[in-house]
Scaffold this active site. Structure first.
Site, PDB file in Angstrom:
ATOM      1  CE  LYS A 127     -12.525   7.367 -18.640  1.00 61.48           C
ATOM      2  NZ  LYS A 127     -12.867   8.624 -17.972  1.00 61.48           N
TER       3      LYS A 127
ATOM      4  CG  ASP B  65      -9.842  15.605 -15.322  1.00 62.24           C
ATOM      5  OD1 ASP B  65      -9.082  14.981 -16.085  1.00 62.24           O
ATOM      6  OD2 ASP B  65     -10.903  15.128 -14.874  1.00 62.24           O
TER       7      ASP B  65
ATOM      8  NE  ARG C 197      -2.848   0.453   3.384  1.00 58.12           N
ATOM      9  CZ  ARG C 197      -2.088   0.678   4.476  1.00 58.12           C
ATOM     10  NH1 ARG C 197      -1.352   1.760   4.562  1.00 58.12           N
ATOM     11  NH2 ARG C 197      -2.077  -0.206   5.459  1.00 58.12           N
TER      12      ARG C 197
ATOM     13  CE1 TYR D  47     -16.470  10.962 -16.487  1.00 62.27           C
ATOM     14  CE2 TYR D  47     -15.972  11.108 -14.146  1.00 62.27           C
ATOM     15  CZ  TYR D  47     -16.323  10.361 -15.257  1.00 62.27           C
ATOM     16  OH  TYR D  47     -16.527   9.024 -15.121  1.00 62.27           O
TER      17      TYR D  47
HETATM   18  C1  LIG Z   1     -13.365   9.033 -16.720  1.00 61.10           C
HETATM   19  C2  LIG Z   1     -13.004  10.376 -16.214  1.00 61.10           C
HETATM   20  C3  LIG Z   1     -12.770  10.598 -14.851  1.00 61.10           C
HETATM   21  C4  LIG Z   1     -12.974   9.518 -13.794  1.00 61.10           C
HETATM   22  O1  LIG Z   1     -12.036   8.494 -13.921  1.00 61.10           O
HETATM   23  P1  LIG Z   1     -12.346   6.949 -13.545  1.00 61.10           P
HETATM   24  O2  LIG Z   1     -11.070   6.273 -13.930  1.00 61.10           O
HETATM   25  O3  LIG Z   1     -13.524   6.518 -14.337  1.00 61.10           O
HETATM   26  O4  LIG Z   1     -12.601   6.914 -12.074  1.00 61.10           O
HETATM   27  C5  LIG Z   1     -12.397  11.870 -14.464  1.00 61.10           C
HETATM   28  N1  LIG Z   1     -12.260  12.873 -15.347  1.00 61.10           N
HETATM   29  C6  LIG Z   1     -12.484  12.702 -16.664  1.00 61.10           C
HETATM   30  C7  LIG Z   1     -12.328  13.848 -17.590  1.00 61.10           C
HETATM   31  C8  LIG Z   1     -12.874  11.449 -17.143  1.00 61.10           C
HETATM   32  O5  LIG Z   1     -13.116  11.287 -18.449  1.00 61.10           O
END
Ligand SMILES: *Cc1c(COP(=O)(O)O)cnc(C)c1O
Length: 406
Positions: free
Chosen positions: A208, A183, A57, A110
């Protein structure tokens, strides 16, 4: 265990993504960092750690390789890998916020980010204001000096692909003593480097583009060199360093990436640049094709001159990304298009090599229905993959023909 002998800081993006944190394994010479599937590490006498690891962890060599590569990709001081993007966001927000604080968030954030801030942090005493980030003056007006501790930026936004001026918003956040978080999931560190534009931290859903193959869920935080907690806050380890606070919280709440997930994510990161070049080229072709299609009412893509953020995106990013949205004029036709594609798979998520299509109003953004963040019901979102672009265009043409009949 990972040896940090070579310094990649002056190398180009792909060299950093392929080599930083990824020296051949010192014990076997394995060129690819192994999956260290172990929860604990033998000690040579109490406290005698070999290579600094004691429990997975707190730290695991496979995760450490990913964390160092992510930090190098974003040119940050330290990277932290989590079990999902939302786990990364949750940990970062807990490290910087205290009850009574206020957050400025995008009015088309998001959906999961909005849900986390409004419905998880809200009951713990955190207030928030949604604001149109394409207007830096509106951001400045939404900041409450002394109370706003985080300004959250998404650019491009999901799903409406709004573009925010990171440098201008960073100046407002800095003046207020707040932490600026970007982000960077849609742009990726290959196309956009928020830390160089004044952000204190970057978050990613590595699920992503960074992972890139739709085979792993993960998240990351990368903290800028010298970044501090909001003015007036001392972290749990007695310092004001944002790196220290995130490291403490990652271990204390424990939503870490497992070694298998870290390994897959790192494999994706190595090819990010070549994938993004193709995503960008394909998305530009698709957007231009849709723009002149008579079954499409409007196309949203920062690479089109018709996009209000086009000029800013061209300055701030080195490519316009792989996400394209368009409006068909009615919910029925949008749903019919989503149901009729054969190369584009109807699915949530984005950023993989394969093209995906979805209806944000009913799918990814269902959680913001009825709020200020609600999205139009005739909107279709495409994650344009890296297949042959002529096949993608032909598929959209036949789906739009089906949509016209709806
Ligand atoms: C998918 C996404 C998230 C969240 O991420 P997860 O891996 O699904 O928890 C946050 N910000 C953006 C822009 C996203 O596309």
């Amino acid at each position: 265990m990972t040896n940090h002998a070579r310094d990649w800081s002056s190398a180009g993006f792909s060299t950093r993504a392929i080599h930083a944190g990824q020296e051949p394994d010192p014990t076997t010479g394995a060129v690819v960092p192994p999956i260290y599937a172990t929860s604990t590490f033998a000690q040579d006498g109490v406290g005698g750690l070999r290579g600094g690891y004691e429990y997975s962890r707190s730290g695991n060599p496979t995760r450490a390789a990913l964390e160092e590569a992510l930090a190098a990709a974003e040119r940050g001081a330290a990277g932290f890998a989590f079990s999902s993007g939302l786990a990364a966001e949750d940990t970062l927000l807990r490290a910087v916020l205290r009850p009574g604080d206020h957050v400025v968030i995008p009015d088309d954030a998001y959906g999961g980010t909005y849900r986390l801030v409004a419905r998880v942090f809200g009951p713990w005493g955190i207030a928030h204001t949604p604001v149109d980030l394409s207007d830096p003056d509106a951001v400045a007006a939404a900041i409450e000096p002394g109370r706003t501790k985080v300004v959250w930026v998404e650019t491009p936004t999901n799903p409406l692909l709004g573009i925010a001026d990171i440098e201008a918003i960073a100046a407002h956040a800095r003046a207020a003593g707040a932490v600026l978080v970007v982000d960077n999931t849609f742009a990726t560190p290959y196309l956009q480097q928020p830390l160089a534009l004044g952000a204190d931290a970057v978050v990613h859903s590595t699920t992503k583009y960074v992972g890139g193959h739709s085979d792993v869920v993960g998240g990351a935080v990368v903290v800028a060199d010298g970044a501090q907690l909001p003015v007036g806050l001392e972290g749990p380890t007695g310092t004001t360093s944002l790196v220290d606070a995130v490291r403490f919280h990652q271990n204390a709440s424990g939503a870490v990436a497992g070694p298998f997930d870290a390994w897959l994510t790192l494999r994706g990161l190595r090819t990010l640049a070549v994938r993004m070049d193709r995503h960008c080229a394909n998305a530009q072709r698709v957007a231009e094709h849709l723009q002149q299609h008579d079954a499409v009412r409007s196309v949203i893509y920062p690479g089109l001159e018709s996009h209000p953020g086009h000029g800013l995106a061209a300055r701030q990013m080195s490519g316009f990304g792989g996400m394209v949205a368009f409006r068909t004029g009615s919910e029925a036709s949008a749903l019919a298009v989503c149901a009729a594609t054969r190369v584009f798979t109807l699915a949530e998520s984005l950023g993989g090599v394969e093209s995906l299509v979805e209806h944000p109003h009913k799918m990814t953004h269902g959680s913001v229905a009825g709020t200020a963040l609600e999205v139009p019901d005739d909107l279709v979102r495409l994650s344009v993959g890296i297949e042959d672009v002529d096949d993608l265009i032909a598929d959209l043409d036949q789906a739009l023909a089906a949509g016209r009949e709806a």
